[in-house]
Write an enzyme that holds these catalytic residues in place. Structure first.
Site, PDB file in Angstrom:
ATOM      1  N   SER A   1       5.775  -2.629  -4.754  1.00 55.99           N
ATOM      2  CA  SER A   1       4.551  -3.391  -5.026  1.00 55.99           C
ATOM      3  C   SER A   1       3.798  -3.036  -6.295  1.00 55.99           C
ATOM      4  O   SER A   1       2.838  -3.721  -6.635  1.00 55.99           O
ATOM      5  CB  SER A   1       3.595  -3.265  -3.856  1.00 55.99           C
ATOM      6  OG  SER A   1       3.997  -4.134  -2.848  1.00 55.99           O
TER       7      SER A   1
ATOM      8  N   LYS B   1      -6.852  -1.568  -6.475  1.00 58.94           N
ATOM      9  CA  LYS B   1      -6.313  -2.501  -5.483  1.00 58.94           C
ATOM     10  C   LYS B   1      -7.147  -2.392  -4.210  1.00 58.94           C
ATOM     11  O   LYS B   1      -7.569  -1.284  -3.840  1.00 58.94           O
ATOM     12  CB  LYS B   1      -4.853  -2.129  -5.204  1.00 58.94           C
ATOM     13  CG  LYS B   1      -4.142  -3.017  -4.200  1.00 58.94           C
ATOM     14  CD  LYS B   1      -2.681  -2.582  -4.044  1.00 58.94           C
ATOM     15  CE  LYS B   1      -1.907  -3.453  -3.082  1.00 58.94           C
ATOM     16  NZ  LYS B   1      -0.498  -3.030  -2.936  1.00 58.94           N
TER      17      LYS B   1
ATOM     18  N   SER C   1       3.059  -6.521  -3.844  1.00 63.87           N
ATOM     19  CA  SER C   1       1.790  -6.951  -3.313  1.00 63.87           C
ATOM     20  C   SER C   1       0.595  -6.688  -4.225  1.00 63.87           C
ATOM     21  O   SER C   1      -0.465  -7.283  -4.053  1.00 63.87           O
ATOM     22  CB  SER C   1       1.559  -6.246  -1.973  1.00 63.87           C
ATOM     23  OG  SER C   1       1.450  -4.847  -2.155  1.00 63.87           O
TER      24      SER C   1
HETATM   25  N1  GLN Z   1       7.680  -6.567  -1.200  1.00 56.66           N
HETATM   26  C1  GLN Z   1       7.677  -5.403  -0.381  1.00 56.66           C
HETATM   27  C2  GLN Z   1       7.185  -5.740   0.995  1.00 56.66           C
HETATM   28  O1  GLN Z   1       6.805  -6.831   1.194  1.00 56.66           O
HETATM   29  C3  GLN Z   1       6.878  -4.318  -1.027  1.00 56.66           C
HETATM   30  C4  GLN Z   1       5.544  -4.077  -0.479  1.00 56.66           C
HETATM   31  C5  GLN Z   1       4.846  -2.875  -1.062  1.00 56.66           C
HETATM   32  O2  GLN Z   1       5.413  -2.132  -1.851  1.00 56.66           O
HETATM   33  N2  GLN Z   1       3.630  -2.666  -0.601  1.00 56.66           N
HETATM   34  O3  GLN Z   1       7.177  -4.936   1.878  1.00 56.66           O
END
Ligand code: GLN
Length: 479
Positions: free
Chosen positions: A176, A77, A152
């Site tokens: 994420s 990532k 994400s």
């Molecule tokens: N959807 C969550 C957020 O927007 C998770 C993000 C993550 O785990 N990096 O914060």
């Protein structure tokens, strides 16, 4: 034609000389080109992954025993630093920035002879649930290209889903890794906070962030976890605890005890088919001799607000380093006063969602509001830790859906950030409490999309979590 099913099978094929790393990498590179429209990679390390593959092919010929991850094709990532490679957190503010060192996880993967094939798309600074907040554009779900892959770490999930690499790494601050795994029909694991070093992971919310793993099988995920876990002098939050040999333990069959939250399975936001599939599975687990009991979890509706207060607070502080002076993007306007330079650079460099979170975080930390928001959210976090510890005195696992619905349609939630945040209801608990959690692809919805089952266990109990996941995966996928 090489068909990847597991690292073990791949190694067997290499040893029987049915294939070699160069051919395999060539095939992945072709596939990545073919699936370019999915937009899962920001950059492909074409030349060097081929060179590495040839080097490994030579190494095998000289009779070297295979290292644990010999020739395993991995994607990172775009929040994980790899020395002398660009890393941008999918943000304009870091476009063109090259890492000056490698993350500990990258060092460990390379030491076991992996091939890093590229960096994957994600939401900017890992903030989002659909991969639509990226400076590099949206990623498409390969199952249904009108849908998001989740976020994400959407690019990493699709890279595994669409067969563009064998394994990928993501980061999980609030789901994420697990949520995109759920949307894409792959395995996604977030280990205990402190199991894996965060050195070289671009910070979103440091007391929540953890690197996680996407794969097709539990055996593969276990192998990666063994390699990248463990103490690291560059991250003081990493545990000194011994790393278990997860991949050797996963085949043990045991009877376990599970808790499920009544409030979670009855939640109005939960798709009825997802709820009924999980209830059915609970019945089957009981028939197979596991103990599964309901527990009440009154705090459920507090976890998303607590998560968004605390993570935005941490983000507002972490992201203050992107100011146009130290590194990354700087506004092209000249002759600005220092404060104006910061303002212009940050206004031009950050995307909309990141700005929203920096402002929210700055607000909840500001004098006069600190106690009303930040302090209260910390209290909720403490209550959540106490309550989950209590549950794990009686149970091995908590069973939850990973997400309330299957993959969102592209654009569906972009104009309603609150609705987007609320959909994190089932994942953020693990990050607030630092426990390990996994999403395993067990089901198909009648709309044709895959979805997963989420399991959580107490801290550092990854071995049991992987064991039960392996047992459940072996039963096959349900429709
Ligand atoms: N959807 C969550 C957020 O927007 C998770 C993000 C993550 O785990 N990096 O914060």
């Amino acid at each position: 034609m090489f068909e990847f099913s597991s690292i073990e099978q791949y190694h067997a094929q290499l040893q029987q000389e049915n294939t070699n790393c160069e051919l395999v990498v060539q095939q992945y590179l072709r596939k990545i080109k073919e699936k370019n429209h999915l937009n899962s990679f920001i950059e492909v390390f074409e030349k060097e992954s081929l060179e590495k593959a040839r080097e490994l092919d030579r190494k095998r010929k000289t009779g070297h025993p295979l290292k644990k991850l010999h020739g395993v094709v991995i994607a990172l990532k775009d929040v994980i630093c790899y020395h002398e490679h660009q890393v941008s957190a999918a943000s304009n503010i870091l476009k063109g920035f090259s890492s000056v060192y490698s993350a500990t996880v990258v060092e460990r993967l390379i030491a076991e002879d992996t091939i890093i094939i590229g960096r994957t798309n994600c939401d900017e600074f890992a903030m989002g649930s659909t991969n639509e907040n990226s400076a590099y554009g949206k990623v498409l779900n390969a199952f249904d290209e009108t849908r998001t892959p989740g976020g994400s770490s959407g690019g990493s999930a699709v890279a595994v889903q669409a067969g563009l690499c064998m394994i990928s790494l993501g980061s999980d601050t609030g789901g994420s890794v697990r949520q995109p795994a759920d949307f894409c029909g792959v395995v996604g694991m977030k280990p205990t906070y402190g199991r894996i070093s965060r050195y070289g992971l671009i910070a979103y919310a440091s007391s929540f962030d953890q690197i996680g793993i996407f794969g097709k099988t539990i055996a593969d995920v276990s192998k990666i976890l063994e390699v990248i876990s463990g103490k690291d002098e560059f991250d003081s939050t990493v545990s000194q605890k011994k790393i278990e040999e997860y991949s050797l333990l996963i085949n043990e069959k045991r009877k376990f005890s599970f808790a499920f939250f009544t409030e979670a399975l009855e939640h109005p936001s939960l798709d009825i088919e997802i709820a009924s599939s999980i209830k059915k599975l609970i019945e089957e687990l009981r028939t197979e001799g596991h103990e599964v009991n309901p527990v009440s979890f009154e705090l459920l509706d507090y976890i998303v607000p607590a998560y968004y207060i605390l993570t935005t607070a941490e983000a507002s502080s972490n992201l203050s380093r992107y100011d146009g002076v130290k590194f990354g993007y700087r506004t092209s306007e000249n002759d600005l006063e220092l404060e104006e330079l910061y303002k212009r650079t940050r206004t031009e460099g950050f995307g909309k969602e990141v700005k929203r979170r920096i402002m929210l975080g700055t607000f909840v930390l500001s004098a006069g509001y600190f106690d009303a928001y930040y302090t209260r959210a910390q209290k909720v976090r403490k209550k959540l830790v106490d309550r989950t510890n209590e549950i794990f005195q009686d149970f091995d696992f908590i069973i939850l859906p990973t997400a309330p619905t299957t993959a969102f349609r592209l654009g569906e939630k972009m104009n309603d950030p609150i609705a987007m945040y609320l959909a994190d209801i089932y994942t953020v608990l693990a990050n607030l409490t630092g426990i390990p959690a996994i999403s395993i692809p067990l089901f198909y919805h009648s709309n044709g999309m895959p979805f997963g089952l989420q399991l959580m266990s107490k801290q550092f109990n990854e071995s049991s979590l992987l064991q039960i996941s392996n047992q459940l995966m072996k039963r096959g996928i349900r429709t």
